[in-house]
Design an enzyme around this catalytic site. Structure first.
Site, short mmCIF file in Angstrom:
data_model
loop_
_atom_site.label_atom_id
_atom_site.label_comp_id
_atom_site.label_asym_id
_atom_site.label_seq_id
_atom_site.Cartn_x
_atom_site.Cartn_y
_atom_site.Cartn_z
N LYS A 175 104.34 -62.12 16.76
CA LYS A 175 103.05 -61.63 17.24
C LYS A 175 102.36 -60.88 16.10
O LYS A 175 102.73 -59.77 15.75
CB LYS A 175 103.22 -60.66 18.42
CG LYS A 175 101.88 -60.35 19.07
CD LYS A 175 101.82 -58.94 19.63
CE LYS A 175 100.99 -57.97 18.88
NZ LYS A 175 99.63 -58.34 18.48
N GLU A 250 109.91 -50.45 10.89
CA GLU A 250 109.43 -49.84 9.65
C GLU A 250 108.02 -49.33 9.91
O GLU A 250 107.17 -50.08 10.39
CB GLU A 250 109.47 -50.84 8.50
CG GLU A 250 110.88 -51.22 8.09
CD GLU A 250 111.77 -50.05 7.70
OE1 GLU A 250 111.23 -49.02 7.24
OE2 GLU A 250 113.00 -50.14 7.87
N CYS A 284 101.28 -48.77 3.72
CA CYS A 284 102.26 -47.79 4.22
C CYS A 284 102.81 -46.95 3.08
O CYS A 284 103.20 -45.81 3.28
CB CYS A 284 103.39 -48.51 4.94
SG CYS A 284 104.12 -49.83 3.95
N GLU A 384 99.44 -39.27 8.42
CA GLU A 384 99.05 -40.50 7.73
C GLU A 384 97.57 -40.77 7.98
O GLU A 384 97.14 -40.88 9.13
CB GLU A 384 99.89 -41.67 8.25
CG GLU A 384 99.62 -42.96 7.50
CD GLU A 384 100.46 -44.13 7.99
OE1 GLU A 384 100.52 -44.37 9.20
OE2 GLU A 384 101.04 -44.82 7.12
#
Ligand code: NAD
Length: 483
Positions: A175, A250, A284, A384
């Site tokens: 997906k 992750e 990331c 973040e």
């Protein structure tokens, strides 16, 4: 010009069973629809899983070298379509042509790498404790795996999950993220044309809750590999744990580069700047904190601010230095963090706003932004941001810099710029991050070594890439043979 894509289920391109679709627009020109995809639901997920389960035994018993040959051929097919895939990626995700071309090349290289590694899938032989006995291990595929991927590396991440999953003999349902699913269709076409049997790899597009939810909850799934935000990944890990399904997640990062006085400050500013503003800060592993020794702090702030201001921002198709944000949501979130930084009392040294004017008004463009005077407990130093925003934090000493680097919930990638070997060695030994680098930016990974995070950046169950990529997708059976 807009292209319509389908789901890929049991070797066929299909619409969603409901017939519903969703559109992807160009982040550099938001009015422009670039592609239309099936808005799938649980029924489509079930069809894909049925196909994957049905194809499992035959694919698992296909010899590793033959599985590898399909992957290598898929890599060759993708190489032949590199320009097309690059353009689709830029028009959906927004990164620059150079960045997108590099990412497509990464996907090609991963196919070739795991194409060769498929020959090595096997096990190890150990010396048994008695004569007349063989003791060895055998790696078996998990079965059918669910792969859920983010938008920021829309071809590399799907391929770094799919290629090892297939090399190890699993079948898969993937997906992709809804912001940029088009390149995944090209990948599936490349696998199909390489002779991948029907049902071995399937793609279902749609929302996280409608497609991702049923996928991770299904009893037919034997492993879940997820990359995305820590919020969603935590939920994915919890859901998988209910059935004791193997899972790896992750997730996000808040990656520091420490700058010490022995460094060449111009070089250090460029190292940090490339890590912070490349891919529009939407990696990331993006450098979002520079932790700088007080002796070179002012010099560094001036140099990195000059660097930020020198960058050309624009439509990724024109190959500027920095492309737009992927979506209006991501743009708004970055602008909100810029406001938070100012409200927290940090000093805005460069950038700080949305770009406007003829070239910018229709897209999600934001200026590369530098804040100095940032306290490490400020939100812009802890959360973040996922945009081109750098927080520069001052450190009194090497020990202080190391403490500041570790004083964060995330632990994905970290680097130090120094000419002092002892500092470099201590840093890589003591920093709490899954990737630690000396004299290199926090972004950028080699494909044949493990990748993954510490702390809230990862479930820290398995690593991805390299040999570790195969480990996640394999069960180890230990065999005792007496004769
Ligand atoms: P996201 O968590 O919003 O989405 C990731 C994927 O999960 C998408 O396909 C999404 O549709 C799906 N999803 C959403 N809700 C779901 C649900 N309830 N059930 C199942 N699936 C669901 O992340 P994003 O915005 O696509 O990507 C950005 C994030 O990814 C950042 O936090 C970034 O740091 C992280 N990321 C991490 C790595 C890494 O390797 N550590 C690499 C790239 C990106």
């Amino acid at each position: 010009m807009s292209r319509t894509y389908g789901n890929f289920i049991d070797g066929e391109w299909t619409d969603s069973q409901s017939g519903e679709t969703f559109e992807v627009t160009n982040p550099a020109a938001a009015g422009e629809v670039v592609s239309v995809h099936p808005a799938s639901s649980e029924a489509d997920v079930e069809a894909a899983l049925d196909a994957a389960v049905a194809a499992q035994d035959e694919w698992a018993s296909t010899p590793g070298p033959s599985r590898g040959a399909v992957l290598r051929e898929a890599g060759n097919n993708l190489e032949a379509r590199k320009e097309e895939a690059t353009e689709v990626l830029v028009r959906e995700e927004g990164k620059t042509r150079s960045e997108a071309g590099g990412e497509v090349q990464r996907a090609i290289d991963i196919f070739h790498y795991y194409g060769a590694k498929a020959r090595d899938v096997g096990g190890t032989v150990k010396s048994a404790s008695a004569p007349g006995k063989d003791l060895y291990t055998k790696h078996e595929p998990l079965g059918t795996v669910a792969l859920i991927t983010p938008w920021n590396y829309p071809i590399a991440i799907p391929v770094w999950k799919l290629a090892p999953a297939l090399a190890a003999g699993n079948t898969a349902v993937l997906k992709p993220a809804s912001e940029a699913p088009g390149v995944v269709s090209i990948v599936l076409e490349c696998l199909d044309h390489a002779g991948l049997p029907a049902g071995v790899a399937n793609v279902v597009t749609g929302s996280g809750s409608e497609v991702g939810g049923p996928l991770i909850e299904s009893e037919h799934v034997d492993g879940v590999s997820f990359t995305g935000s820590t919020a969603v990944g935590t939920m994915v890990a919890e859901t998988a744990a209910v059935d004791l399904t193997r899972v790896q997640c992750e997730m996000g990062g808040k990656n520091p580069t420490v700058v010490m006085p022995s460094a060449d400050i111009e070089d250090a500013a460029e190292t940090v700047g490339v890590g912070a503003f490349g891919t529009t800060g939407q990696s990331c592993t993006a450098t979002s904190r520079a932790i700088v020794h007080e002796d070179v702090y002012d010099e560094f702030v001036a140099a990195v601010s000059d660097y930020a201001e020198s960058l050309v921002v624009g439509d990724g198709l024109d190959d500027p230095d920095v492309g737009p944000h992927v979506s209006e949501n991501e743009l708004s979130s970055t602008l909100e963090y810029i406001d938070i930084g100012s409200a927290e009392g940090a000093t805005l040294e460069a950038g700080g706003g949305r770009l406007s004017g003829d070239d910018y008004d229709d897209g999600y463009f934001v200026e590369p932004t530098v804040f100095s005077g940032v306290e490490n407990d400020a939100r812009i130093a802890q959360e973040e941001i996922f945009g081109p925003v750098l927080a520069v934090v001052e450190a009194e000493s090497f020990e202080d810099a190391l403490d500041l680097a570790n004083d964060v919930d995330y632990g994905l990638s970290a680097s130090i710029v120094t000419q002092d070997l002892s500092e470099g060695k201590r840093f890589v030994n003591e920093v709490e991050a899954g990737v630690a680098k000396i004299n290199e930016k926090t972004t950028g990974l080699e494909l044949h070594v493990p990748f993954g995070g510490y702390k809230d950046s990862s479930t820290n169950t398995y690593r991805e890439q390299g040999d570790a990529g195969l480990d996640f997708f394999s069960s180890v059976k230990t065999i005792y043979e007496n004769y």
